[in-house]
Design a protein around this motif. Structure first.
Motif, PDB file in Angstrom:
ATOM      1  N   ARG A 120       6.344  -1.467  -4.044  1.00  0.00           N
ATOM      2  CA  ARG A 120       5.443  -0.974  -3.003  1.00  0.00           C
ATOM      3  C   ARG A 120       6.236  -0.664  -1.725  1.00  0.00           C
ATOM      4  NH1 ARG A 120       1.915  -2.476   1.002  1.00  0.00           N
ATOM      5  NH2 ARG A 120      -0.297  -2.013   0.725  1.00  0.00           N
ATOM      6  N   LEU A 121       7.201  -1.483  -1.419  1.00  0.00           N
ATOM      7  CA  LEU A 121       8.004  -1.340  -0.200  1.00  0.00           C
ATOM      8  C   LEU A 121       8.908  -0.119  -0.294  1.00  0.00           C
ATOM      9  CD1 LEU A 121       8.591  -2.864   2.446  1.00  0.00           C
ATOM     10  CD2 LEU A 121      10.302  -4.166   1.190  1.00  0.00           C
ATOM     11  N   ILE A 122       9.542   0.042  -1.445  1.00  0.00           N
ATOM     12  CA  ILE A 122      10.493   1.125  -1.653  1.00  0.00           C
ATOM     13  C   ILE A 122       9.782   2.468  -1.727  1.00  0.00           C
ATOM     14  CG2 ILE A 122      12.126   2.106  -3.324  1.00  0.00           C
ATOM     15  CD1 ILE A 122      13.267  -0.224  -1.863  1.00  0.00           C
ATOM     16  N   ALA A 123       8.563   2.448  -2.255  1.00  0.00           N
ATOM     17  CA  ALA A 123       7.861   3.713  -2.513  1.00  0.00           C
ATOM     18  C   ALA A 123       7.325   4.379  -1.257  1.00  0.00           C
ATOM     19  CB  ALA A 123       6.716   3.468  -3.502  1.00  0.00           C
ATOM     20  N   ARG A 124       7.337   3.694  -0.120  1.00  0.00           N
ATOM     21  CA  ARG A 124       6.768   4.309   1.090  1.00  0.00           C
ATOM     22  C   ARG A 124       7.575   5.483   1.565  1.00  0.00           C
ATOM     23  NH1 ARG A 124       2.637   2.011   3.477  1.00  0.00           N
ATOM     24  NH2 ARG A 124       2.927   2.938   5.505  1.00  0.00           N
ATOM     25  N   THR A 178     -10.945   1.887  -0.471  1.00  0.00           N
ATOM     26  CA  THR A 178     -10.455   0.602   0.088  1.00  0.00           C
ATOM     27  C   THR A 178      -9.243   0.086  -0.678  1.00  0.00           C
ATOM     28  OG1 THR A 178     -11.757  -0.828  -1.363  1.00  0.00           O
ATOM     29  CG2 THR A 178     -12.838  -0.049   0.652  1.00  0.00           C
ATOM     30  N   PRO A 179      -8.399  -0.672   0.016  1.00  0.00           N
ATOM     31  CA  PRO A 179      -7.394  -1.452  -0.694  1.00  0.00           C
ATOM     32  C   PRO A 179      -8.091  -2.621  -1.384  1.00  0.00           C
ATOM     33  CG  PRO A 179      -7.338  -1.971   1.643  1.00  0.00           C
ATOM     34  CD  PRO A 179      -8.323  -0.854   1.477  1.00  0.00           C
ATOM     35  N   SER A 180      -7.338  -3.383  -2.179  1.00  0.00           N
ATOM     36  CA  SER A 180      -7.926  -4.556  -2.832  1.00  0.00           C
ATOM     37  C   SER A 180      -7.897  -5.749  -1.879  1.00  0.00           C
ATOM     38  CB  SER A 180      -7.144  -4.907  -4.103  1.00  0.00           C
ATOM     39  OG  SER A 180      -5.833  -5.315  -3.756  1.00  0.00           O
ATOM     40  N   THR A 181      -8.683  -6.771  -2.207  1.00  0.00           N
ATOM     41  CA  THR A 181      -8.649  -8.002  -1.437  1.00  0.00           C
ATOM     42  C   THR A 181      -7.236  -8.576  -1.411  1.00  0.00           C
ATOM     43  OG1 THR A 181     -10.946  -8.532  -1.987  1.00  0.00           O
ATOM     44  CG2 THR A 181      -9.546 -10.369  -1.304  1.00  0.00           C
ATOM     45  N   ARG A 218      -1.108  -2.386  13.822  1.00  0.00           N
ATOM     46  CA  ARG A 218      -0.114  -1.604  13.061  1.00  0.00           C
ATOM     47  C   ARG A 218      -0.186  -1.938  11.578  1.00  0.00           C
ATOM     48  NH1 ARG A 218       3.220  -2.934  17.377  1.00  0.00           N
ATOM     49  NH2 ARG A 218       4.528  -4.336  16.157  1.00  0.00           N
ATOM     50  N   LEU A 219      -0.401  -3.218  11.270  1.00  0.00           N
ATOM     51  CA  LEU A 219      -0.522  -3.606   9.866  1.00  0.00           C
ATOM     52  C   LEU A 219      -1.728  -2.924   9.207  1.00  0.00           C
ATOM     53  CD1 LEU A 219       0.212  -7.454  10.100  1.00  0.00           C
ATOM     54  CD2 LEU A 219       1.669  -5.721   9.012  1.00  0.00           C
ATOM     55  N   VAL A 220      -2.815  -2.857   9.962  1.00  0.00           N
ATOM     56  CA  VAL A 220      -4.020  -2.209   9.430  1.00  0.00           C
ATOM     57  C   VAL A 220      -3.757  -0.725   9.181  1.00  0.00           C
ATOM     58  CG1 VAL A 220      -6.405  -1.551   9.969  1.00  0.00           C
ATOM     59  CG2 VAL A 220      -5.609  -3.888  10.442  1.00  0.00           C
ATOM     60  N   GLU A 221      -3.109  -0.072  10.146  1.00  0.00           N
ATOM     61  CA  GLU A 221      -2.777   1.358   9.974  1.00  0.00           C
ATOM     62  C   GLU A 221      -1.977   1.578   8.698  1.00  0.00           C
ATOM     63  OE1 GLU A 221      -5.102   2.506  12.616  1.00  0.00           O
ATOM     64  OE2 GLU A 221      -3.887   3.997  11.532  1.00  0.00           O
ATOM     65  N   ARG A 222      -0.975   0.733   8.516  1.00  0.00           N
ATOM     66  CA  ARG A 222      -0.095   0.849   7.358  1.00  0.00           C
ATOM     67  C   ARG A 222      -0.874   0.640   6.049  1.00  0.00           C
ATOM     68  NH1 ARG A 222       3.565  -1.863   4.157  1.00  0.00           N
ATOM     69  NH2 ARG A 222       5.745  -1.200   4.225  1.00  0.00           N
ATOM     70  N   LEU A 223      -1.794  -0.297   6.079  1.00  0.00           N
ATOM     71  CA  LEU A 223      -2.599  -0.644   4.898  1.00  0.00           C
ATOM     72  C   LEU A 223      -3.553   0.484   4.538  1.00  0.00           C
ATOM     73  CD1 LEU A 223      -3.084  -3.088   3.022  1.00  0.00           C
ATOM     74  CD2 LEU A 223      -4.780  -3.879   4.674  1.00  0.00           C
ATOM     75  N   ILE A 224      -4.213   1.020   5.567  1.00  0.00           N
ATOM     76  CA  ILE A 224      -5.221   2.064   5.374  1.00  0.00           C
ATOM     77  C   ILE A 224      -4.569   3.365   4.937  1.00  0.00           C
ATOM     78  CG2 ILE A 224      -6.910   3.491   6.603  1.00  0.00           C
ATOM     79  CD1 ILE A 224      -7.926   0.721   6.098  1.00  0.00           C
ATOM     80  N   ALA A 225      -3.353   3.600   5.408  1.00  0.00           N
ATOM     81  CA  ALA A 225      -2.723   4.902   5.198  1.00  0.00           C
ATOM     82  C   ALA A 225      -2.214   5.117   3.774  1.00  0.00           C
ATOM     83  CB  ALA A 225      -1.555   5.068   6.183  1.00  0.00           C
ATOM     84  N   ARG A 226      -2.203   4.057   2.959  1.00  0.00           N
ATOM     85  CA  ARG A 226      -1.685   4.233   1.581  1.00  0.00           C
ATOM     86  C   ARG A 226      -2.595   5.069   0.735  1.00  0.00           C
ATOM     87  NH1 ARG A 226       2.728   1.631   0.201  1.00  0.00           N
ATOM     88  NH2 ARG A 226       2.392   1.670  -2.032  1.00  0.00           N
TER      89      ARG A 226
END
Lengths: 186, 186
Positions: free
Chosen positions: A182-186, B147-150, B178-186
């Motif tokens: 997951r980290l590498i794929a960004r 949504t991402p998973s729990t 920033r963590l939320v942005e990163r999570l949502i953006a996947r």
DNA sequence: CTACTAACGCAAATTAATTTGCATTAAGGA
DNA sequence: TCCTTAATGCAAATTAATTTGCGTTAGTAG
């Protein structure tokens, strides 16, 4: 007035015996159920010596936990960042999932000062891991690979492993692998 | 033979006084520097009563830490997942960055059994947070959001916050964003 | 080889935590 | 209102941790 220390022979042997005793007791009964007298007995030294040298059981336990957890181990060098981080993540996961490693880690966490007090010791606790990560990332850049930042590896590889290990969620080596992907794929 | 408990009046008042005393002492001096006698004095009760009811200071401290950390608070409901997770992440960060919250968290972590022993209590410790996350994600799906998973929210939002808070790295509300942005953006 | 003294050990003293025995208070059911 | 007894309190006893005083061992410099 002020004499020199004498780090030779007996002092070193005492420390080794004491650290082995602490490590064994932590593994057997967790870190917070240990008294100086237990350590003294197991190590075969006088409790007086422990009090004079370390002052308090928590200081001693922390010193042992730090030494065990931060022990220098050779970094993986597999030829790719994915390979390096996977091997590294797997070894962190394996360490945390042993009873001893888990107890050392919680001793470290538990003994640190709370937020709002001295930050130096708390920040220092992650320094060895940060350095390991920085080294692997620098190697990758030398190979021409695109890398995440050290902070990203801390936050999105190490932190999930740490929290899962603490709270009993599965944090095996396969999970470490998925985090690396997951980290590498960004 | 076996009588009924009497949870009314005095028993409840004693518990409240004791819990307030424990919370105050944890905030003042960290969780592992508290004796039953300290708590008894601060709460204005007999130490005997504490030993009879809780048996051991670590049991008592853990009970208070769990109650404080897992206290039901209204979940954010901002109309978007990004808004919900941001507000939630910020409040987790703010809680962990207080001296009291930090100490409660470390009390929780420290008092849990190590890996290789009973997993039930350890797993249970994250259940309230998992439920909060699941609720927010369910609302988002009802709105038609992806949504991402729990597990992803636990690993990539909560875990970095927890580890940074434990080890003194900056884990402020901007970081949570920033963590939320990163999570949502996947 | 000798002298100095850091580091350690032993035993006793002190401090503090924990437990025990017995009494009192008050919750709750009849 | 009365009775039973869970929950609490007090004081003393016990247990254990910690500290103190003094002696011994052994590291290190001269």
């Amino acid at each position: 007035m002020t004499g020199k220390t004498r780090p030779g022979g007996r002092t070193a042997r005492t420390k080794e015996a004491v650290f082995e005793a602490v490590a064994a007791l932590i593994a057997e009964r967790g870190y917070d159920n240990i008294a100086m007298t237990d350590i003294a007995e197991r190590a075969g030294v006088a409790a007086t010596s422990l009090y004079r040298r370390w002052g308090d059981v928590r200081v001693l336990v922390l010193e042992v936990a730090v030494e065990e957890l931060m022990r220098e181990r050779p970094l993986p060098d597999t030829g790719s960042l994915r390979g390096d981080l996977s091997a590294w993540g797997r070894s962190v996961a394996a360490g945390l999932n042993s009873r001893e490693g888990s107890s050392f880690f919680r001793a470290l966490v538990a003994t640190m000062m709370p937020a709002g007090t001295d930050e130096t010791a708390r920040s220092a606790a992650l320094t060895p891991r940060s350095k390991q990560i920085s080294t692997m990332l620098a190697r990758a850049r030398e190979r021409g690979e695109k890398t995440p930042s050290t902070a990203e590896v801390l936050d999105h590889l190490l932190s999930p492993l740490y929290v899962r290990a603490l709270f009993g969620a599965p944090a095996d080596e396969a999970f470490a692998e998925r985090l690396v992907e997951r980290l590498i794929a960004r």
